[in-house]
Design a protein around this motif. Structure first.
Motif, PDB file in Angstrom:
ATOM      1  N   HIS A  10      67.533   4.081  15.032  1.00 46.43           N
ATOM      2  CA  HIS A  10      66.214   4.579  14.658  1.00 46.43           C
ATOM      3  C   HIS A  10      65.125   4.149  15.627  1.00 46.43           C
ATOM      4  CE1 HIS A  10      68.742   5.222  11.307  1.00 46.43           C
ATOM      5  NE2 HIS A  10      68.750   3.953  10.958  1.00 46.43           N
ATOM      6  N   VAL A  36      51.449  11.911  16.579  1.00 48.32           N
ATOM      7  CA  VAL A  36      52.884  12.122  16.366  1.00 48.32           C
ATOM      8  C   VAL A  36      53.634  10.802  16.487  1.00 48.32           C
ATOM      9  CG1 VAL A  36      54.949  13.230  17.318  1.00 48.32           C
ATOM     10  CG2 VAL A  36      52.832  14.530  17.088  1.00 48.32           C
ATOM     11  N   ALA A  39      52.866   8.402  13.545  1.00 51.12           N
ATOM     12  CA  ALA A  39      53.618   8.758  12.337  1.00 51.12           C
ATOM     13  C   ALA A  39      55.053   8.230  12.433  1.00 51.12           C
ATOM     14  CB  ALA A  39      53.606  10.269  12.140  1.00 51.12           C
ATOM     15  N   GLY A  40      55.650   8.314  13.618  1.00 51.41           N
ATOM     16  CA  GLY A  40      57.007   7.779  13.804  1.00 51.41           C
ATOM     17  C   GLY A  40      57.059   6.280  13.584  1.00 51.41           C
ATOM     18  N   LEU A  43      56.768   5.609   9.862  1.00 53.38           N
ATOM     19  CA  LEU A  43      58.032   5.838   9.159  1.00 53.38           C
ATOM     20  C   LEU A  43      59.058   4.754   9.460  1.00 53.38           C
ATOM     21  CD1 LEU A  43      58.319   9.698   9.484  1.00 53.38           C
ATOM     22  CD2 LEU A  43      57.929   8.378   7.401  1.00 53.38           C
ATOM     23  N   ASN A  47      60.643   2.396   6.632  1.00 53.24           N
ATOM     24  CA  ASN A  47      62.084   2.200   6.510  1.00 53.24           C
ATOM     25  C   ASN A  47      62.423   0.749   6.183  1.00 53.24           C
ATOM     26  OD1 ASN A  47      64.565   3.695   6.688  1.00 53.24           O
ATOM     27  ND2 ASN A  47      65.088   2.368   8.410  1.00 53.24           N
ATOM     28  N   TRP A  65      63.981   7.238   7.590  1.00 54.37           N
ATOM     29  CA  TRP A  65      62.964   8.290   7.518  1.00 54.37           C
ATOM     30  C   TRP A  65      62.725   8.879   8.903  1.00 54.37           C
ATOM     31  CZ3 TRP A  65      62.819   9.731   2.865  1.00 54.37           C
ATOM     32  CH2 TRP A  65      62.864   8.830   1.811  1.00 54.37           C
ATOM     33  N   VAL A  66      62.877   8.059   9.932  1.00 56.16           N
ATOM     34  CA  VAL A  66      62.676   8.526  11.300  1.00 56.16           C
ATOM     35  C   VAL A  66      63.727   9.575  11.666  1.00 56.16           C
ATOM     36  CG1 VAL A  66      62.593   7.809  13.725  1.00 56.16           C
ATOM     37  CG2 VAL A  66      61.628   6.339  11.953  1.00 56.16           C
ATOM     38  N   PHE A  68      64.926  11.890   9.818  1.00 55.69           N
ATOM     39  CA  PHE A  68      64.462  13.184   9.310  1.00 55.69           C
ATOM     40  C   PHE A  68      63.256  13.688  10.097  1.00 55.69           C
ATOM     41  CE2 PHE A  68      66.192  11.076   5.408  1.00 55.69           C
ATOM     42  CZ  PHE A  68      67.336  11.835   5.316  1.00 55.69           C
ATOM     43  N   TYR A  69      62.406  12.784  10.513  1.00 55.06           N
ATOM     44  CA  TYR A  69      61.150  13.121  11.189  1.00 55.06           C
ATOM     45  C   TYR A  69      61.352  13.489  12.657  1.00 55.06           C
ATOM     46  CZ  TYR A  69      56.710  11.907  13.482  1.00 55.06           C
ATOM     47  OH  TYR A  69      55.589  11.897  14.259  1.00 55.06           O
ATOM     48  N   PHE A  72      61.489  17.227  14.193  1.00 49.13           N
ATOM     49  CA  PHE A  72      60.209  17.928  14.103  1.00 49.13           C
ATOM     50  C   PHE A  72      59.184  17.349  15.073  1.00 49.13           C
ATOM     51  CE2 PHE A  72      62.243  18.287   9.921  1.00 49.13           C
ATOM     52  CZ  PHE A  72      62.396  19.658   9.875  1.00 49.13           C
ATOM     53  N   ALA A  73      59.153  16.022  15.178  1.00 55.01           N
ATOM     54  CA  ALA A  73      58.213  15.378  16.102  1.00 55.01           C
ATOM     55  C   ALA A  73      58.562  15.705  17.543  1.00 55.01           C
ATOM     56  CB  ALA A  73      58.219  13.860  15.881  1.00 55.01           C
TER      57      ALA A  73
END
Length: 158
Positions: A10, A36, A39-40, A43, A47, A65-66, A68-69, A72-73
């Motif tokens: 991660h 962006v 936000a990473g 997350l 976690n 969570w990263v 899933f993110y 998109f990021a």
């Protein structure tokens, strides 16, 4: 690793986003890439406090969570390359060139990284890269990204 900071894989996902954010920051674009990346990091911190396993129950694979993110990021940061051009085709070309620069950068870091590590020993701060003494290697990477991504766009005055 060091106080639980490195969470594999991660941490590496956030690291990949960091390379793109650093490129855009070197190009003078700060707000969107920083949001962006922030936000990473958020997350990644979430976690530690509330991992997906605590929400969904025991999971058969290690996810965060990263995880899933990240897709998109990453897509958002690559598509952000469109802001370097005007017009639909020029923007599309800019995104293509950014993706090409990332792919070429991967090969650069793989092959130049082995040579670099043979000449410049690791300090043991990170599993492989980057460490403070690796700064010249990353400056070359970002300059290569700029050459591949931006020079054709400047020549065409798009």
């Amino acid at each position: 690793m060091f106080l639980g900071v490195f969470e594999f894989p991660h941490f590496f996902l956030v690291g990949v986003l960091a390379y793109l954010v650093a490129y855009y920051a070197a190009c003078g674009r700060y707000l969107f890439p920083a949001a962006v990346y922030g936000a990473g990091l958020g997350l990644l911190a979430l976690n530690r406090v509330l991992p997906p396993g605590a929400v969904f129950g025991p999971l058969p694979v290690d996810v965060s969570w990263v995880t899933f993110y990240f897709p998109f990021a990453f897509a958002a940061l690559v598509l952000y390359a469109a802001t370097f051009a005007k017009g639909f085709w020029a923007r599309l070309f800019s995104v293509f060139l950014m993706a090409l620069a990332i792919a070429l950068g991967h090969f650069f870091m793989t092959y130049a990284g082995h040579l670099w590590r043979a000449l410049v020993p690791a300090l043991g701060l990170a599993p492989v890269f980057p460490e403070p003494q690796d700064t010249p290697l990353y400056i070359l990477l970002y300059e290569m990204w700029k050459i591949v991504h931006q020079r054709p766009l400047r020549r065409q005055n798009l």
